[in-house]
Design an enzyme around this catalytic site. Structure first.
Site, PDB file in Angstrom:
ATOM      1  N   SER A 143      34.902  45.869  35.822  1.00 48.23           N
ATOM      2  CA  SER A 143      35.178  46.415  37.153  1.00 48.23           C
ATOM      3  C   SER A 143      34.547  45.692  38.328  1.00 48.23           C
ATOM      4  O   SER A 143      34.868  46.005  39.468  1.00 48.23           O
ATOM      5  CB  SER A 143      34.751  47.877  37.216  1.00 48.23           C
ATOM      6  OG  SER A 143      35.754  48.671  36.663  1.00 48.23           O
ATOM      7  N   LYS A 191      30.002  51.246  47.014  1.00 50.56           N
ATOM      8  CA  LYS A 191      30.983  51.885  46.131  1.00 50.56           C
ATOM      9  C   LYS A 191      30.655  53.368  46.013  1.00 50.56           C
ATOM     10  O   LYS A 191      29.467  53.733  45.918  1.00 50.56           O
ATOM     11  CB  LYS A 191      30.937  51.196  44.754  1.00 50.56           C
ATOM     12  CG  LYS A 191      32.006  51.671  43.768  1.00 50.56           C
ATOM     13  CD  LYS A 191      31.935  50.909  42.443  1.00 50.56           C
ATOM     14  CE  LYS A 191      33.050  51.335  41.488  1.00 50.56           C
ATOM     15  NZ  LYS A 191      33.045  50.602  40.207  1.00 50.56           N
ATOM     16  N   SER A 214      37.596  48.711  38.597  1.00 54.49           N
ATOM     17  CA  SER A 214      37.583  49.896  39.423  1.00 54.49           C
ATOM     18  C   SER A 214      36.969  49.669  40.811  1.00 54.49           C
ATOM     19  O   SER A 214      37.150  50.507  41.692  1.00 54.49           O
ATOM     20  CB  SER A 214      36.807  51.009  38.716  1.00 54.49           C
ATOM     21  OG  SER A 214      35.441  50.635  38.564  1.00 54.49           O
TER      22      SER A 214
HETATM   23  N1  GLN Z   1      39.142  48.836  33.351  1.00 54.89           N
HETATM   24  C1  GLN Z   1      38.141  49.289  32.430  1.00 54.89           C
HETATM   25  C2  GLN Z   1      38.290  50.761  32.173  1.00 54.89           C
HETATM   26  O1  GLN Z   1      39.151  51.358  32.755  1.00 54.89           O
HETATM   27  C3  GLN Z   1      36.775  48.960  32.945  1.00 54.89           C
HETATM   28  C4  GLN Z   1      36.364  49.832  34.059  1.00 54.89           C
HETATM   29  C5  GLN Z   1      34.970  49.522  34.545  1.00 54.89           C
HETATM   30  O2  GLN Z   1      34.432  48.455  34.301  1.00 54.89           O
HETATM   31  N2  GLN Z   1      34.400  50.498  35.190  1.00 54.89           N
HETATM   32  O3  GLN Z   1      37.579  51.327  31.395  1.00 54.89           O
END
Ligand code: GLN
Length: 491
Positions: free
Chosen positions: A182, A78, A158
């Protein structure tokens, strides 16, 4: 592509050990698969030269009978993980040309154990999002499609690039990060296995920070066993991260196939949402039945503060993000947009460098931390966080070993379908996952079935702190009962 890309990590390890193929052959097969799958936009940087050099070096070691637990296994990383001499952007324009002179602890442990890096994977900008649509490199495409439709679906976010690449057989496993869901939500959207370890289990050093008290690195893989293999290399104490915990790393793979007989599995009534699709309800009961058939005992539990988790998360996470992102000012690295004064340089750089969702988070975070609102919002959210944690502690104190919930409230949705007018519509994706981050607990998402349109759905298991092993044992039961799901290749 060829058979070499459809193996699990466990199978590839065996094949490498008995010399059925080399790491270079395995790596080349994956590089070809990546090239043929550019339409998915999962990789934002391919590093074929580096991959082949790493593969050759590890082949030489394997020939000498050396090589670690991941010897020769090609992985995707990632783009939130700093990789030495390889561009790392967090998929933000503001870091556009940043080439770190250091390696994140988690990735350095993967290379220590012999893994091969194929390239960097797309994600939501600074990991803020649930669909991978906020990336400055554009959205990632889910290899899964609704039956009889060619609508482009999101892979979740994400860690959308990680999930899409693993599901589409472009890499054998991938690193990911989870601040509110995410790892687990994209895993559920792509029929992959995603593990969010206990806070402190993996070092955060060298990972671009979003919300430091919630962020954790973890693996996305095609099977529970593969996730366990990757976890062992990723986890461990790191003196460079003061929140990482000095505890021996267990052999997670040994937990695969262990009996779950007599384990108490909590079914939390607060996760039964009004208007939840019947298919999700059904999947949840099916999962519970599988665990029961394997000898576990199901118990109804209550996590009364669940409904406050999402609102509290959307105070805590942006507050920490607004502070973490203050470092991107155009002075030391990344994008610089000049101005007539230093103040103007900061403003121009940040206005140009951050996307809309990141700007929204910085503004919300700054607001909830401001002198007049700190007590009303930030402090209150922190208190709610403590209550959420206590709900879980009460549950575990009653002998519950793990909690079973759906991973997401829906299957994958279309690109551009959610969150346009109302960001909360997107935020609701994390309704079942954020509690785990707020409480610092481990969670695993495992593919468990499909919806009526043929899209994968996942179940989540939540464990006691540092008891990832129980999650691997239970996850394996779900996987064995549900079977594995691979998307038909169309790209
Ligand atoms: N979807 C959540 C956010 O936008 C979690 C994102 C994540 O876990 N990095 O904050």
């Amino acid at each position: 592509m060829t058979d070499l890309t459809s193996m699990t990590i466990a199978e590839a390890k065996a094949g490498l050990a008995n010399k059925s193929f080399t790491s270079l052959e395995l790596t080349d097969a994956h590089l070809a698969a990546i090239e043929a799958a550019r339409a998915l936009n999962a990789f934002i940087l391919e590093t074929p030269d580096q991959a082949r050099a790493m593969a050759r070096a590890i082949d030489a070691k394997i020939a000498k009978g050396e090589g670690g637990p991941l010897a020769g296994i090609p992985l995707g990383i990632k783009d939130l993980f700093a990789t030495k001499d390889v561009r790392t952007t967090a998929c933000s324009k503001i870091l556009g040309n940043f080439v770190p002179p250091y390696e994140s602890t988690v990735t350095s442990q993967l290379w220590r154990d012999g893994a091969v890096m194929l390239g960097k994977l797309n994600n939501d900008e600074f990991a803020m999002g649930s669909s991978n649509e906020t990336s400055c490199f554009g959205p990632v495409v889910n290899p899964w499609r609704r039956e009889g439709s060619n609508t482009t679906l999101v892979p979740g976010g994400s860690s959308g690039g990680s999930a899409s690449a693993v599901a589409a057989l472009l890499c054998m496993g991938a690193t990911a990060t989870d601040t509110g869901g995410s790892i687990r939500q994209p895993a559920a959207f792509t029929a992959t296995v995603g593990v969010k370890p206990t806070y402190g289990r993996c070092s955060r050093w060298g990972i671009v920070a979003f919300a430091s008290s919630l962020d954790q690195a973890g693996p996305i893989a095609r099977t529970t066993r593969d996730a366990a293999i990757l976890m062992r290399s990723m986890a461990g104490h790191d003196p460079k991260d003061t929140t990482s915990v000095d505890r021996a790393v267990p052999d997670y793979e040994a937990a695969i196939g262990k009996s779950v007989k007599g384990m108490k599995i909590g079914i939390p009534k607060e996760y039964r949402l009004d208007g939840m699709p019947a298919e999700i309800e059904k999947l949840w009961s099916e999962g519970a039945a599988w665990l029961k058939a394997a000898g576990a005992e199901l118990v109804d539990v209550s996590l009364p503060h669940t409904k406050y988790a999402l609102p509290a998360y959307y105070i805590v996470a942006p507050a920490e993000a607004s502070s973490n992102l203050a470092r991107y000012d155009g002075v030391r690295y990344g994008l610089r947009v000049p101005g007539r004064s230093i103040g103007e340089l900061y403003e121009n750089t940040r206005a140009e460098g951050f996307g809309d969702e990141v700007r929204r988070r910085v503004m919300i975070g700054t607001y909830v931390l401001s002198a007049g609102y700190y007590d009303a919002y930030y402090l209150r959210a922190q208190k709610v966080r403590t209550l959420i944690k206590k709900d879980f502690e009460d549950c575990f104190a009653k002998g519950v070993n793990a909690i079973l919930t759906p991973a997401t409230p829906s299957a994958a949705f279309g690109v551009g379908e959610k969150g346009g007018a109302d960001p909360v519509e997107m935020y609701l994706n994390d309704i079942f996952t954020v509690t785990v981050n707020m409480a610092g607990l481990p969670g695993i998402a495992v593919p468990a079935g499909k919806d009526a349109q043929g899209l994968p759905l996942g179940l989540q298991l939540i464990g006691r702190p540092f008891d990832e092993e129980t999650l691997f044992s239970l996850g394996e039961v779900v996987e064995q009962s549900a079977g594995r799901f691979t998307p038909p290749r169309w790209w």
